[in-house]
Design an enzyme around this catalytic site. Structure first.
Site, PDB file in Angstrom:
ATOM      1  N   THR A 204       4.940   3.805  -3.633  1.00  0.00           N
ATOM      2  CA  THR A 204       4.614   4.462  -2.179  1.00  0.00           C
ATOM      3  C   THR A 204       4.062   3.573  -1.188  1.00  0.00           C
ATOM      4  O   THR A 204       2.976   2.831  -1.603  1.00  0.00           O
ATOM      5  CB  THR A 204       4.180   5.931  -2.361  1.00  0.00           C
ATOM      6  OG1 THR A 204       3.038   5.796  -3.277  1.00  0.00           O
ATOM      7  CG2 THR A 204       5.284   6.829  -2.469  1.00  0.00           C
ATOM      8  N   ASP A 323       2.130  -9.681   7.606  1.00  0.00           N
ATOM      9  CA  ASP A 323       1.565  -8.571   6.864  1.00  0.00           C
ATOM     10  C   ASP A 323       1.426  -9.208   5.558  1.00  0.00           C
ATOM     11  O   ASP A 323       1.642  -8.561   4.399  1.00  0.00           O
ATOM     12  CB  ASP A 323       2.146  -7.303   6.974  1.00  0.00           C
ATOM     13  CG  ASP A 323       1.208  -6.114   6.307  1.00  0.00           C
ATOM     14  OD1 ASP A 323       0.217  -6.471   6.352  1.00  0.00           O
ATOM     15  OD2 ASP A 323       1.903  -4.989   5.834  1.00  0.00           O
TER      16      ASP A 323
HETATM   17  N1  LIG Z   1      11.540  -5.417  -4.382  1.00  0.00           N
HETATM   18  C1  LIG Z   1      10.541  -4.491  -5.316  1.00  0.00           C
HETATM   19  N2  LIG Z   1      10.443  -4.708  -6.466  1.00  0.00           N
HETATM   20  C2  LIG Z   1       9.710  -4.021  -7.378  1.00  0.00           C
HETATM   21  N3  LIG Z   1       8.682  -3.091  -6.677  1.00  0.00           N
HETATM   22  C3  LIG Z   1       8.515  -3.203  -5.534  1.00  0.00           C
HETATM   23  C4  LIG Z   1       9.753  -3.387  -4.568  1.00  0.00           C
HETATM   24  N4  LIG Z   1       9.605  -3.287  -3.442  1.00  0.00           N
HETATM   25  C5  LIG Z   1       8.437  -2.333  -3.365  1.00  0.00           C
HETATM   26  N5  LIG Z   1       7.964  -2.265  -4.688  1.00  0.00           N
HETATM   27  C6  LIG Z   1       7.012  -1.227  -5.182  1.00  0.00           C
HETATM   28  O1  LIG Z   1       6.715  -0.392  -4.095  1.00  0.00           O
HETATM   29  C7  LIG Z   1       5.362  -0.277  -3.662  1.00  0.00           C
HETATM   30  C8  LIG Z   1       5.661  -0.167  -2.018  1.00  0.00           C
HETATM   31  O2  LIG Z   1       6.539  -1.035  -1.372  1.00  0.00           O
HETATM   32  P1  LIG Z   1       6.354  -1.570  -0.013  1.00  0.00           P
HETATM   33  O3  LIG Z   1       5.049  -2.287   0.080  1.00  0.00           O
HETATM   34  O4  LIG Z   1       7.569  -2.492   0.233  1.00  0.00           O
HETATM   35  O5  LIG Z   1       6.293  -0.283   0.853  1.00  0.00           O
HETATM   36  P2  LIG Z   1       5.694   0.071   2.194  1.00  0.00           P
HETATM   37  O6  LIG Z   1       5.921   1.416   2.213  1.00  0.00           O
HETATM   38  O7  LIG Z   1       6.184  -0.939   3.137  1.00  0.00           O
HETATM   39  O8  LIG Z   1       4.151  -0.281   1.755  1.00  0.00           O
HETATM   40  P3  LIG Z   1       2.949  -0.700   2.657  1.00  0.00           P
HETATM   41  O9  LIG Z   1       2.251   0.356   2.862  1.00  0.00           O
HETATM   42  O10 LIG Z   1       2.342  -1.710   1.901  1.00  0.00           O
HETATM   43  O11 LIG Z   1       3.364  -1.513   4.207  1.00  0.00           O
HETATM   44  C9  LIG Z   1       5.006  -1.837  -4.043  1.00  0.00           C
HETATM   45  O12 LIG Z   1       3.571  -2.066  -3.926  1.00  0.00           O
HETATM   46  C10 LIG Z   1       5.790  -2.110  -5.172  1.00  0.00           C
HETATM   47  O13 LIG Z   1       4.811  -1.509  -6.214  1.00  0.00           O
END
Ligand SMILES: Nc1ncnc2c1ncn2[C@@H]1O[C@H](COP(=O)(O)OP(=O)(O)OP(=O)(O)O)[C@@H](O)[C@H]1O
Length: 554
Positions: A204, A323
């Site tokens: 998340t 980022d």
């Molecule tokens: N392509 C992927 N493959 C495997 N795990 C993933 C992938 N994308 C995201 N995750 C998992 O989900 C988590 C959150 O993803 P992501 O960072 O893309 O979301 P976000 O809501 O944009 O986060 P942030 O708050 O860092 O901006 C990651 O830390 C990772 O553990």
């Protein structure tokens, strides 16, 4: 009534509702579960409809109601856990080869599945195909072959879930939905539900939740991001759209998480990305910390080189990430040499490491254009001072600054401050105290990435060519070339020897001709002729060599 109970008992199994037996599943609970079966928010287990010949009562029919509510105690007795038709026996049945007719039928039918967690999402959705070409499938089938098992034995979550799913679809061979209802329910499924089987939530973040899913059609794993809040009109909308725009423009690069598709659903943005089986760099750093280990210097250089390659690609596309941080760098385990084939992979050609893992830049929610930037600042812990001061004239160097701090984090530096004096002192070019000794050239390189003056920081392109980063790879390449050279030298020596032997063999009869021909009699007097059965050059040289003199041969 007894007949009715009997009918129910053979068609229902609530074991998936309450494995531990702690839930108070009454008939009413389960009936309401059935009525909520398509609600994504519903998390309670759904009654599993078992395969049964009798169709006197079909739970799939919304009109079905029990004559009387079944009391809880009595209801629990109706569970089929140890009967001949328990889920276990159904599972083992499904693991045996089934006829093609059955398979095609099960693919057509809609089904109830009891996928753990978000159970109802996959209910009524089509089954999942198993892609025979994925690494997982190939490894699994070779393992199974080795063990000479006739029963499949998926030992990971993916396998279990797939299996449950396939089993469910087999159970549905006794299709209980009339065709019209099937069509209506399929129509009502969202794209997410109908195209993917959700396996687990893997993360998340600010954007929302990320799920590991298998695509029903191709049987491959994907990471599906679903925005947390309804998007329309929210600040999150821009973030989500930016990510989609950036992915779409960037296309495909080995060090950028691959994007497949995106769509809006229920006012949420859904993005289908490549699934990175090693999680994020942040997860890897945390894991090492728990184990009391640190990334070695070679690993740090490899990380820096690979992410630089990804950044070089992003920057050369006229974009900046803004980022970069450990939780936005994802890890893919490199396929084993046999699975990858013998040729060099794209990453290696592009300068990546040949051992270990592939690092990929992900989470493009803050990406903006270099020339007409609309900056949405990323994580303040990794933010360069000039961006804070709204100087956007060297934006790619802000990514380089964040990358420098990311590598320091992987090297075991203490957690970064979000603001305050410590934040500012880090931006004066001073490296924090490190728990491991870095070589002076590597340390100076990192220092250069964190230079307060963005113009002094190296560009991603320069980093990719930097000798400090390339020496590891150069060393590996040199060793490989040395090995290949030795093999070639040995081969040449062997060929020379065979040639020499062939020459002397060819020369001997002529010598014998000059001194008078001696018929070959009983193997004596053969001079330097090759011994019987001795091979000359090449594989087919066991043939005799004729010199046109009948009765004389070598
Ligand atoms: N392509 C992927 N493959 C495997 N795990 C993933 C992938 N994308 C995201 N995750 C998992 O989900 C988590 C959150 O993803 P992501 O960072 O893309 O979301 P976000 O809501 O944009 O986060 P942030 O708050 O860092 O901006 C990651 O830390 C990772 O553990």
């Amino acid at each position: 009534m007894a007949v009715l109970f009997d009918g129910i008992s053979q068609q229902l199994d609530f074991s998936s509702c309450d494995e531990g037996g702690s839930s108070d599943n009454s008939w009413d609970d389960c009936a309401s579960d059935l009525s909520r079966i398509r609600s994504p928010s519903s998390v309670c287990g759904t009654p599993r409809v078992q395969r049964h010949r009798s169709r006197s009562i079909t739970l799939s029919s919304p009109s079905f109601q029990p004559a009387n509510p079944i009391p809880y105690a009595a209801w629990r007795k109706l569970r089929l856990c140890e009967s001949p038709s328990t889920p276990k026996s159904l599972l083992s049945k499904s693991s045996q080869p089934c006829s093609s007719t059955k398979r095609s039928r099960s693919q057509r039918t809609l089904r109830f599945s009891s996928a753990a967690g978000n159970v109802t999402q996959s209910c009524l959705a089509p089954s999942v195909n198993v892609n025979p070409f994925t690494r997982e499938t190939v490894c699994r089938s070779s393992e199974l072959h080795e063990r000479n098992r006739c029963r499949s034995d998926y030992d990971d979550d993916y396998g279990h879930r797939l299996k449950n799913n396939l089993t469910s679809s087999e159970e549905d061979d006794e299709a209980f939905l009339p065709p019209k209802k099937q069509a209506v329910q399929a129509f009502m499924l969202s794209r997410y539900e109908s195209e993917f089987l959700e396996l687990e939530r893997i993360g998340t973040g600010e954007f929302g939740a990320v799920f590991k899913c298998v695509k029903r059609l191709d049987g491959c794993l994907y990471a599906i991001k679903r925005s947390r809040r309804p998007l329309a009109g929210s600040a999150n909308e821009q973030l989500a759209l930016k990510e989609v725009y950036a992915h779409a423009v960037l296309g495909h690069h080995p060090h950028v998480v691959r994007y497949y598709s995106a769509w809006a659903e229920d006012d949420h943005m859904i993005i289908q990305n490549e699934y990175c089986d090693g999680g994020s760099l942040y997860d890897a750093i945390m894991k090492r910390e728990v184990q009391g280990e640190l990334f070695s210097q070679a690993e740090l250089k490899d990380l820096l080189l690979q992410v630089s390659l990804g950044l070089k690609y992003i920057h050369s596309s006229g974009l900046v990430h803004l980022d970069i941080k450990p939780s936005n760098i994802f890890i893919c385990q490199r396929p084993s040499a046999s699975a990858a084939g013998e040729g060099e992979s794209e990453e290696e050609e592009d300068g990546g490491s040949s051992a270990g893992v592939i690092y990929k830049i992900g989470d493009l929610g803050h990406v903006t254009s270099i020339n007409s930037p609309q900056v949405e600042e990323g994580d303040s812990r990794f933010l360069a001072t000039e961006v804070l001061h709204e100087d956007y004239s060297h934006l790619p160097k802000a990514d380089i600054f964040a990358l420098g701090l990311t590598v320091l984090q992987a090297a075991g530096a203490p957690p970064l401050p979000q603001n305050g004096d410590e934040w500012h002192s880090l931006r004066t070019g001073q490296l924090p105290s490190m728990p491991q000794e870095l070589s002076p050239p590597f340390r100076s390189l990192l220092q250069l990435l964190l230079d307060p003056d963005p113009t002094k920081r190296l560009s991603a392109k320069e980093l990719c060519k930097h000798t400090v980063l390339r020496e590891e790879r150069t060393g590996r390449l040199a060793a490989q070339l040395r090995r290949e050279l030795n093999v070639e030298k040995f081969r040449t020596a062997m060929l020379e020897k065979e040639l020499e032997e062939a020459r002397s063999a060819a020369l001997s009869p002529q010598q014998s001709l000059s001194v008078g021909l001696q018929p070959i009699t009983n193997g004596e007097n053969t001079g330097s002729l090759p011994k019987k059965g001795r091979r000359l050059v090449g594989r087919n040289t066991a043939r005799s060599v004729s010199f046109g003199c009948p009765g004389y041969r070598v």
